[in-house]
Design a protein around this motif. Structure first.
Motif, PDB file in Angstrom:
ATOM      1  N   LEU A 296      41.363  50.906  41.295  1.00  0.00           N
ATOM      2  CA  LEU A 296      41.403  51.917  40.242  1.00  0.00           C
ATOM      3  C   LEU A 296      40.398  53.025  40.544  1.00  0.00           C
ATOM      4  O   LEU A 296      39.288  52.738  41.025  1.00  0.00           O
ATOM      5  CB  LEU A 296      41.042  51.301  38.892  1.00  0.00           C
ATOM      6  CG  LEU A 296      42.037  50.333  38.287  1.00  0.00           C
ATOM      7  CD1 LEU A 296      41.466  49.730  37.003  1.00  0.00           C
ATOM      8  CD2 LEU A 296      43.340  51.023  37.984  1.00  0.00           C
ATOM      9  N   PRO A 297      40.740  54.273  40.233  1.00  0.00           N
ATOM     10  CA  PRO A 297      39.744  55.340  40.355  1.00  0.00           C
ATOM     11  C   PRO A 297      38.581  55.071  39.391  1.00  0.00           C
ATOM     12  O   PRO A 297      38.793  54.479  38.318  1.00  0.00           O
ATOM     13  CB  PRO A 297      40.506  56.603  39.938  1.00  0.00           C
ATOM     14  CG  PRO A 297      41.954  56.235  40.002  1.00  0.00           C
ATOM     15  CD  PRO A 297      42.041  54.762  39.793  1.00  0.00           C
ATOM     16  N   PRO A 298      37.370  55.479  39.742  1.00  0.00           N
ATOM     17  CA  PRO A 298      36.192  55.186  38.898  1.00  0.00           C
ATOM     18  C   PRO A 298      36.348  55.625  37.441  1.00  0.00           C
ATOM     19  O   PRO A 298      35.948  54.894  36.538  1.00  0.00           O
ATOM     20  CB  PRO A 298      35.056  55.947  39.591  1.00  0.00           C
ATOM     21  CG  PRO A 298      35.500  56.074  41.006  1.00  0.00           C
ATOM     22  CD  PRO A 298      37.001  56.176  40.970  1.00  0.00           C
ATOM     23  N   GLU A 299      36.953  56.778  37.205  1.00  0.00           N
ATOM     24  CA  GLU A 299      37.089  57.249  35.819  1.00  0.00           C
ATOM     25  C   GLU A 299      38.069  56.380  35.026  1.00  0.00           C
ATOM     26  O   GLU A 299      37.865  56.123  33.837  1.00  0.00           O
ATOM     27  CB  GLU A 299      37.494  58.731  35.765  1.00  0.00           C
ATOM     28  CG  GLU A 299      38.817  59.071  36.421  1.00  0.00           C
ATOM     29  CD  GLU A 299      38.779  59.247  37.934  1.00  0.00           C
ATOM     30  OE1 GLU A 299      39.855  59.492  38.505  1.00  0.00           O
ATOM     31  OE2 GLU A 299      37.710  59.133  38.555  1.00  0.00           O
ATOM     32  N   GLU A 300      39.112  55.884  35.670  1.00  0.00           N
ATOM     33  CA  GLU A 300      40.060  54.999  34.995  1.00  0.00           C
ATOM     34  C   GLU A 300      39.416  53.640  34.711  1.00  0.00           C
ATOM     35  O   GLU A 300      39.590  53.068  33.630  1.00  0.00           O
ATOM     36  CB  GLU A 300      41.314  54.823  35.849  1.00  0.00           C
ATOM     37  CG  GLU A 300      42.445  54.140  35.114  1.00  0.00           C
ATOM     38  CD  GLU A 300      43.732  54.109  35.929  1.00  0.00           C
ATOM     39  OE1 GLU A 300      44.540  53.209  35.669  1.00  0.00           O
ATOM     40  OE2 GLU A 300      43.922  54.961  36.830  1.00  0.00           O
ATOM     41  N   LEU A 301      38.648  53.132  35.649  1.00  0.00           N
ATOM     42  CA  LEU A 301      37.939  51.874  35.453  1.00  0.00           C
ATOM     43  C   LEU A 301      36.920  52.004  34.310  1.00  0.00           C
ATOM     44  O   LEU A 301      36.810  51.115  33.461  1.00  0.00           O
ATOM     45  CB  LEU A 301      37.252  51.449  36.745  1.00  0.00           C
ATOM     46  CG  LEU A 301      36.539  50.109  36.731  1.00  0.00           C
ATOM     47  CD1 LEU A 301      37.464  48.979  36.305  1.00  0.00           C
ATOM     48  CD2 LEU A 301      35.941  49.834  38.099  1.00  0.00           C
ATOM     49  N   ALA A 302      36.217  53.131  34.258  1.00  0.00           N
ATOM     50  CA  ALA A 302      35.255  53.363  33.175  1.00  0.00           C
ATOM     51  C   ALA A 302      35.965  53.402  31.819  1.00  0.00           C
ATOM     52  O   ALA A 302      35.459  52.852  30.833  1.00  0.00           O
ATOM     53  CB  ALA A 302      34.490  54.660  33.412  1.00  0.00           C
TER      54      ALA A 302
ATOM     55  N   LEU B 231      53.124  41.258  37.886  1.00  0.00           N
ATOM     56  CA  LEU B 231      52.921  42.644  38.312  1.00  0.00           C
ATOM     57  C   LEU B 231      51.603  42.763  39.086  1.00  0.00           C
ATOM     58  O   LEU B 231      50.529  42.524  38.528  1.00  0.00           O
ATOM     59  CB  LEU B 231      52.891  43.579  37.099  1.00  0.00           C
ATOM     60  CG  LEU B 231      54.163  43.598  36.249  1.00  0.00           C
ATOM     61  CD1 LEU B 231      53.972  44.514  35.050  1.00  0.00           C
ATOM     62  CD2 LEU B 231      55.358  44.033  37.077  1.00  0.00           C
ATOM     63  N   PRO B 232      51.671  43.137  40.353  1.00  0.00           N
ATOM     64  CA  PRO B 232      50.433  43.269  41.140  1.00  0.00           C
ATOM     65  C   PRO B 232      49.423  44.208  40.490  1.00  0.00           C
ATOM     66  O   PRO B 232      48.215  43.953  40.554  1.00  0.00           O
ATOM     67  CB  PRO B 232      50.914  43.818  42.480  1.00  0.00           C
ATOM     68  CG  PRO B 232      52.361  43.447  42.567  1.00  0.00           C
ATOM     69  CD  PRO B 232      52.866  43.431  41.150  1.00  0.00           C
ATOM     70  N   GLY B 233      49.892  45.271  39.851  1.00  0.00           N
ATOM     71  CA  GLY B 233      48.974  46.206  39.198  1.00  0.00           C
ATOM     72  C   GLY B 233      48.208  45.573  38.054  1.00  0.00           C
ATOM     73  O   GLY B 233      47.044  45.895  37.813  1.00  0.00           O
ATOM     74  N   GLY B 234      48.841  44.657  37.334  1.00  0.00           N
ATOM     75  CA  GLY B 234      48.152  43.936  36.264  1.00  0.00           C
ATOM     76  C   GLY B 234      47.057  43.039  36.816  1.00  0.00           C
ATOM     77  O   GLY B 234      45.966  42.942  36.248  1.00  0.00           O
ATOM     78  N   ALA B 235      47.337  42.387  37.928  1.00  0.00           N
ATOM     79  CA  ALA B 235      46.326  41.546  38.570  1.00  0.00           C
ATOM     80  C   ALA B 235      45.195  42.407  39.126  1.00  0.00           C
ATOM     81  O   ALA B 235      44.023  42.014  39.074  1.00  0.00           O
ATOM     82  CB  ALA B 235      46.956  40.711  39.675  1.00  0.00           C
ATOM     83  N   ALA B 236      45.522  43.583  39.640  1.00  0.00           N
ATOM     84  CA  ALA B 236      44.493  44.495  40.148  1.00  0.00           C
ATOM     85  C   ALA B 236      43.549  44.916  39.023  1.00  0.00           C
ATOM     86  O   ALA B 236      42.327  44.928  39.201  1.00  0.00           O
ATOM     87  CB  ALA B 236      45.140  45.714  40.798  1.00  0.00           C
ATOM     88  N   LEU B 237      44.104  45.243  37.859  1.00  0.00           N
ATOM     89  CA  LEU B 237      43.280  45.609  36.714  1.00  0.00           C
ATOM     90  C   LEU B 237      42.387  44.430  36.319  1.00  0.00           C
ATOM     91  O   LEU B 237      41.191  44.604  36.083  1.00  0.00           O
ATOM     92  CB  LEU B 237      44.158  46.040  35.538  1.00  0.00           C
ATOM     93  CG  LEU B 237      43.417  46.365  34.250  1.00  0.00           C
ATOM     94  CD1 LEU B 237      42.435  47.509  34.445  1.00  0.00           C
ATOM     95  CD2 LEU B 237      44.413  46.682  33.136  1.00  0.00           C
ATOM     96  N   ALA B 238      42.948  43.230  36.251  1.00  0.00           N
ATOM     97  CA  ALA B 238      42.158  42.043  35.909  1.00  0.00           C
ATOM     98  C   ALA B 238      41.038  41.827  36.917  1.00  0.00           C
ATOM     99  O   ALA B 238      39.917  41.471  36.541  1.00  0.00           O
ATOM    100  CB  ALA B 238      43.066  40.820  35.829  1.00  0.00           C
TER     101      ALA B 238
END
Length: 136
Positions: A111-117, A46-53
């Motif tokens: 990711l938006p800054p608040e989600e990353l935080a 999943l590209p989104g999982g790699a983006a989070l990582a």
């Protein structure tokens, strides 16, 4: 074993600046528990999982997502499959053998800054909780 798990494509998120043909190998510190040297390299379909990582990866570089291929056997990531989620809905995997970089993915969503935080807060809570072990 691994042929039945998933056909990909597969992705890996990191802050490392890699080139096509480079090999990602085990033996680096965990992003979630830096005191642990990892015996596996992790990846997802999943590209989104790699983006989070990539966003959560240790280091000073820019987050990057790569298209990768396993060079050997791989298995479901036990840190998120069955232990936390039935089956493997995150399509997350790990391998003791290297992953080959096929390409850099340029069009992934940050990711938006608040989600990353919020994710960083979760990681900090895991580090503080002795029960938040990593299956290595």
């Amino acid at each position: 074993m691994s042929a039945a798990l998933d056909e990909g494509p597969f992705f890996h998120g990191t802050k490392a600046d890699l080139r096509v043909g480079d090999l990602l190998t085990a033996g680096f510190r965990s992003n979630y528990r830096p005191e642990i040297l990892m015996n596996h390299v992790y990846f997802t379909a999943l590209p989104g999982g790699a983006a989070l990582a990539a966003e959560l990866a240790a280091g000073e570089g820019e987050p990057r997502v790569y298209l990768v291929e396993p060079t050997g056997q791989f298995e479901n990531d036990p840190n998120v499959t069955d232990k936390k989620f039935p089956g493997n809905p995150t399509r997350s995997y790990r391998s003791a053998e290297p992953l080959r970089v096929l390409d850099e993915v340029e069009d992934w969503t940050r990711l938006p800054p608040e989600e990353l935080a919020a994710w960083r807060d979760r990681i900090a809570a895991l580090r503080a909780d002795e029960r938040g072990e990593i299956l290595n």
